[in-house]
Design a protein around this motif. Structure first.
Motif, PDB file in Angstrom:
ATOM      1  N   LEU A 258       0.466  -1.413  -0.264  1.00 16.11           N
ATOM      2  CA  LEU A 258       0.091   0.020  -0.697  1.00 16.11           C
ATOM      3  C   LEU A 258       1.021   1.321   0.278  1.00 16.11           C
ATOM      4  O   LEU A 258       1.829   1.769   0.876  1.00 16.11           O
ATOM      5  N   LYS A 259       0.838   1.729  -1.364  1.00 20.48           N
ATOM      6  CA  LYS A 259       1.668   2.607  -2.242  1.00 20.48           C
ATOM      7  C   LYS A 259       0.962   4.714  -0.624  1.00 20.48           C
ATOM      8  O   LYS A 259      -0.092   4.252  -0.664  1.00 20.48           O
ATOM      9  N   ALA A 260       1.841   5.241  -0.795  1.00 17.08           N
ATOM     10  CA  ALA A 260       1.155   6.960  -0.618  1.00 17.08           C
ATOM     11  C   ALA A 260       2.095   7.764  -1.061  1.00 17.08           C
ATOM     12  O   ALA A 260       3.515   7.699   0.228  1.00 17.08           O
ATOM     13  N   ASN A 261       2.264   8.813  -1.253  1.00 13.99           N
ATOM     14  CA  ASN A 261       3.190  10.167  -0.756  1.00 13.99           C
ATOM     15  C   ASN A 261       3.012  10.356   0.667  1.00 13.99           C
ATOM     16  O   ASN A 261       2.138  10.016   1.100  1.00 13.99           O
ATOM     17  N   PRO A 262       4.752  10.528   0.925  1.00 15.37           N
ATOM     18  CA  PRO A 262       5.100  11.509   2.100  1.00 15.37           C
ATOM     19  C   PRO A 262       4.038  12.385   2.728  1.00 15.37           C
ATOM     20  O   PRO A 262       3.871  12.460   3.754  1.00 15.37           O
ATOM     21  N   GLU A 263       3.488  13.025   2.089  1.00 14.01           N
ATOM     22  CA  GLU A 263       2.574  14.323   2.815  1.00 14.01           C
ATOM     23  C   GLU A 263       1.546  13.624   3.322  1.00 14.01           C
ATOM     24  O   GLU A 263       1.064  13.530   4.481  1.00 14.01           O
ATOM     25  N   ASP A 264       1.310  12.695   2.318  1.00 14.63           N
ATOM     26  CA  ASP A 264      -0.573  11.646   2.846  1.00 14.63           C
ATOM     27  C   ASP A 264      -0.191  10.743   4.434  1.00 14.63           C
ATOM     28  O   ASP A 264      -0.868  10.159   4.907  1.00 14.63           O
ATOM     29  N   HIS A 265       1.245   9.915   3.850  1.00 15.53           N
ATOM     30  CA  HIS A 265       1.375   9.651   5.837  1.00 15.53           C
ATOM     31  C   HIS A 265       2.247  10.109   6.940  1.00 15.53           C
ATOM     32  O   HIS A 265       0.802   9.441   7.695  1.00 15.53           O
TER      33      HIS A 265
END
Length: 332
Positions: A258-265
């Motif tokens: 499950l991936k996400a960009n750093p800002e969403d993390h």
């Protein structure tokens, strides 16, 4: 009676005649003047042991290459005395000097410093076979070795779905929703680790350290695999840090990154009220990016990947549901 005095030059000539025909013994090989020899009774542990072992490897490699100490010193652009001290285990060379010596001996730095792949000829030959292979070739080799040594892929691995990725990717929330949809049990591996340890994850790290945590993590995964022929498993973000545990996961589960960009993390983790360990230094975003960069190539080993960035919870679930069902051969 008067004493006859023989001139010094005549005495030298007679000595030369007296020793004629006697085979001269070759002088033993010596370290250059000033090179320290290993002290008697040197400690067998700690830094001394490391330096002595390093010296032995340098001498062994030099012998294997058939090179003199002088030749290696010249090729490495270090003094012969410095190299001798290194070989005797009394010289503490910088990493740059070790790199130069490794080049002179035509070997990788790892072989000079020593790791498991330098412990026997078979290891060295295997490493040579794999050294220049592509990632795809290495993956095939890893799978083949797993089949040979008993860690081959589980026939039922497509009925266990393991979600991997950094904290804040949605593993717990989406994992529970996916488990409900598939009618599989949902296993939060972090909770299972805490059951084994009898304390929280933070307490495990504080009281027992990272190595103990990794042991609990491995045991929790082994038990989950034994108990659940079907399951959706949400794994801790750092599970890829231990190669043995990650191998076990890859062999017995269909893995989904499950991936996400750093800002969403960062936003999602902050919403949970905790940004550890990402904010330990006070520079949370930089820490998160470094962690992600360090684990990226391991997460990429997953069977499937799904990006949750920029999506509502329902959108992310529908997209994940479709991809997983298709990936394990179920009707969408």
């Amino acid at each position: 009676m008067s004493r006859i005095i023989v001139p010094r030059s005549d005495r030298a000539a007679k000595a030369k005649v007296a020793t004629a025909g006697v085979k001269k013994k070759s002088a033993p090989t010596r370290a250059p003047r000033g090179a320290a020899k290993p002290p008697a009774g040197a400690r067998a542990d700690g830094p001394d042991r490391l330096l002595v072992a390093l010296g032995e490897r340098v001498r062994s490699l030099r012998a294997r290459r058939g090179l003199t100490r002088k030749a290696v010193a010249q090729a490495a652009e270090v003094s012969e005395r410095h190299l001798a001290n290194l070989e005797y285990g009394t010289g503490n060379a910088s990493i740059l000097i070790l790199q130069q010596v490794a080049r002179a001996l035509q070997c990788p730095l790892a072989e000079l410093v020593g790791d498991v792949s330098t412990s026997s000829p078979e290891w060295l030959l295997i490493r040579e076979l794999l050294e220049t292979r592509s990632e795809a070739d290495l993956r095939r080799a890893r799978i083949a070795l797993g089949e040979l040594f008993g860690t081959r892929a589980d026939a039922g691995r497509n009925r266990r779905i393991a979600l991997i990725g950094l904290r804040g990717a949605g593993k717990s929330t989406l994992g529970q929703m996916l488990a409900d949809d598939l009618e599989f049990p949902f296993v939060e591996l972090s909770r299972e680790i805490e059951k084994f340890a009898g304390c929280t994850i933070a307490e495990i790290h504080d009281l027992y350290g990272t190595n103990a945590y990794r042991r609990y993590e491995r045991r929790a995964l082994e038990e989950a695999i034994q108990i659940y022929p079907e399951a959706v498993i949400a794994t801790p973000g750092g599970i890829v840090s231990d190669p043995a545990t990650f191998n076990l996961l890859l062999a017995h589960c269909t893995t989904v990154w499950l991936k996400a960009n750093p800002e969403d993390h960062m936003r999602r983790v902050a919403a949970q009220g905790d940004v550890r360990p990402m904010a330990a230094s006070g520079e949370a975003m930089d820490d998160l990016k470094r962690i992600l960069a360090g684990r990226l190539s391991f997460y990429a080993k997953a069977d499937l990947s799904f990006d949750t960035s920029g999506q509502t919870l329902e959108q992310a679930f529908q997209g994940l549901r479709e991809q997983v069902r298709s990936g394990i051969g179920l009707l969408v």
